[in-house]
Scaffold this active site. Structure first.
Site, PDB file in Angstrom:
ATOM      1  N   ASP A  74     -13.022  46.454  -4.600  1.00  0.00           N
ATOM      2  CA  ASP A  74     -12.572  47.748  -4.093  1.00  0.00           C
ATOM      3  C   ASP A  74     -11.196  48.005  -4.711  1.00  0.00           C
ATOM      4  O   ASP A  74     -10.203  47.391  -4.320  1.00  0.00           O
ATOM      5  CB  ASP A  74     -12.502  47.663  -2.551  1.00  0.00           C
ATOM      6  CG  ASP A  74     -11.889  48.912  -1.934  1.00  0.00           C
ATOM      7  OD1 ASP A  74     -11.369  49.769  -2.673  1.00  0.00           O
ATOM      8  OD2 ASP A  74     -11.938  49.028  -0.691  1.00  0.00           O
ATOM      9  N   GLN A  78      -6.812  51.015  -3.947  1.00  0.00           N
ATOM     10  CA  GLN A  78      -5.347  50.983  -3.858  1.00  0.00           C
ATOM     11  C   GLN A  78      -4.681  50.454  -5.124  1.00  0.00           C
ATOM     12  O   GLN A  78      -3.465  50.516  -5.239  1.00  0.00           O
ATOM     13  CB  GLN A  78      -4.911  50.129  -2.652  1.00  0.00           C
ATOM     14  CG  GLN A  78      -5.272  50.708  -1.304  1.00  0.00           C
ATOM     15  CD  GLN A  78      -4.499  51.992  -0.970  1.00  0.00           C
ATOM     16  OE1 GLN A  78      -3.431  52.267  -1.517  1.00  0.00           O
ATOM     17  NE2 GLN A  78      -5.047  52.785  -0.071  1.00  0.00           N
TER      18      GLN A  78
END
Ligand code: PMP
Length: 427
Positions: free
Chosen positions: A209, A212
């Site tokens: 993921d 960020q």
């Protein structure tokens, strides 16, 4: 652009604010200090212009028409696939356009529904955003696979020893965040991927993921050797509604398309259909053309600045803020979560203040023109079970934030605490 020194970076990024029209405004009569970048980043004028340009000059559907507008739209749209591939060192056919990180992770999980079996094991960590947690929880529930969690230590880092003990031949998926959206922890994903591949005989898919991290550091998916890397454009100055799934070609071959319709097919008969080639078989329906093209301008914009310069400046802000919060923790009843070592920490700071609710902190800071986030940050298990709080406040920086903004924030935070202690709220 060449790599700049610390002083050059501070000067350069101070000037960059002029590219962001939204930053010129005042909020409650105070200069806007936008530090909610973990939620979404602000947009440069070039990106905003690009959306208007598409709708006013060549709005048309892609991949279908043979007329001039459609050809222009298709060519601009497909150029972004190439730009994205170059940006992360992938191949064009390894780039799938989706609507964001959440949609991307769901696309992978749904695509694995017929591959994951009862008794297979899925590993995620306790610091995952709900997008990278609920998705795998659901896959485990639907398939009977076992979901295991890598623990988060009190210092905000992953527990490596425990993580290694979770791995075995049954491990089929490891899905982990590159940077925690709450703790700001930068996970050593290259090392994690290496260990996982070795311990599972290369049988486990590694899914990162990157929501960020993508806008904050150079990403090279080949060097990382991950199977999937997923991110959203809006966290890197791009528009909302567009995201990317990078999939190593051999990994994309393992997932089954789960959204059906136009564009993803090759031949359709009444009884059966055959699917288009990778990546188009994963992109059913009319895509988000305007925002994808606008995302392309953002890739150019960030590449021109240089992702190394952005990463370096992030570190300058992070180091400065880490130094400043020592006083807040020692003398003002603040608790900051996550690593304190600069190499393991990105510019994301979640905190609580003794005796003050995070929603009150956000509301008061808003009166000072400071935009922060309060709540569980879409990471309830982390907030409740690891940090052991109901909610926290989060300050997250991007390259248009400045050292003088940090000084202002620190002053305002002290005021919030002292006004609360005196019972004189600043509302
Ligand atoms: N993962 C992480 C680490 C995030 O920070 C976010 C956004 N807050 C997401 C996933 C979900 O991204 P999106 O809402 O753009 O789908």
């Amino acid at each position: 652009m060449k790599q700049l020194s610390n002083q050059e970076l501070i000067k350069y990024f101070k000037k960059i604010r002029k590219d962001f029209p939204i930053l010129k405004q005042k909020v409650h009569g105070k200069k806007l200090v936008y530090v909610d970048n973990g939620a979404t980043a602000q947009k440069p004028q070039v990106m905003i212009d690009s959306i208007s340009d598409y709708y006013s000059k060549y709005n048309s559907n892609v991949h279908r028409g043979l007329h001039t507008l459609s050809e222009k739209a298709t060519s601009e749209y497909e150029k972004v696939r190439t730009k994205t591939a170059n940006f992360i060192n992938a191949k064009e056919e390894e780039i799938i356009f989706t609507s964001g990180t959440t949609a991307g992770l769901n696309l992978i999980a749904n695509g694995l529904l017929d591959k994951i079996k009862k008794d297979d094991e899925i590993i995620i960590s306790e610091m995952e955003h709900h997008a990278n947690l609920v998705t795998w929880q659901q896959l485990a529930l639907k398939t009977g696979a076992k979901l295991k969690y890598v623990k988060v230590l009190q210092n905000g880092e992953l527990d490596f020893k425990q993580a290694e003990s979770l791995l075995n031949k049954k491990t089929k998926i490891l899905a982990i965040t590159h940077i925690s959206n709450v703790l700001g922890t930068i996970n050593p994903i290259k090392k994690i991927i290496e260990i996982v591949k070795r311990k599972t005989n290369h049988k486990c898919l590694t899914i990162i993921d990157g929501a960020q991290s993508i806008g904050h550091m150079p990403i090279d998916v080949k060097k990382l050797d991950c199977d999937f890397f997923v991110f959203s454009a809006h966290k890197m100055c791009g528009p909302t509604g567009i995201g990317i799934v990078y999939g190593k070609y051999s990994a994309l071959e393992k997932i089954t398309p789960s959204i059906y319709g136009g564009d993803m097919i090759l031949e359709v008969e009444f009884e059966k259909s055959s699917f288009n080639k990778i990546p188009f078989c994963f992109e059913a329906g009319t895509p988000n053309i305007a925002d994808t093209i606008a995302f392309g301008t953002v890739i150019d914009y960030l590449s021109n600045i240089g992702m190394k310069n952005i990463e370096h400046y992030d570190k300058i802000l992070t180091k400065y803020f880490l130094d400043e919060i020592k006083d807040l923790e020692k003398n003002y009843g603040f608790h900051f979560y996550g690593p304190k070592a600069i190499s393991k920490k990105s510019a994301v700071f979640s905190f609580t203040i003794d005796g003050v609710h995070s929603h009150d902190i956000s509301t008061i800071l808003d009166k000072f023109g400071i935009a922060v986030r309060g709540g569980h940050h879409c990471a309830m298990p982390l907030t409740n079970s690891v940090m052991k709080v109901v909610a926290s406040s989060r300050i997250s920086f991007y390259f248009y934030n400045t050292i003088s903004e940090i000084d202002y924030i620190i002053n305002c935070l002290k005021k919030v605490k002292s006004e609360f202690d005196k019972g004189e709220f600043l509302f």
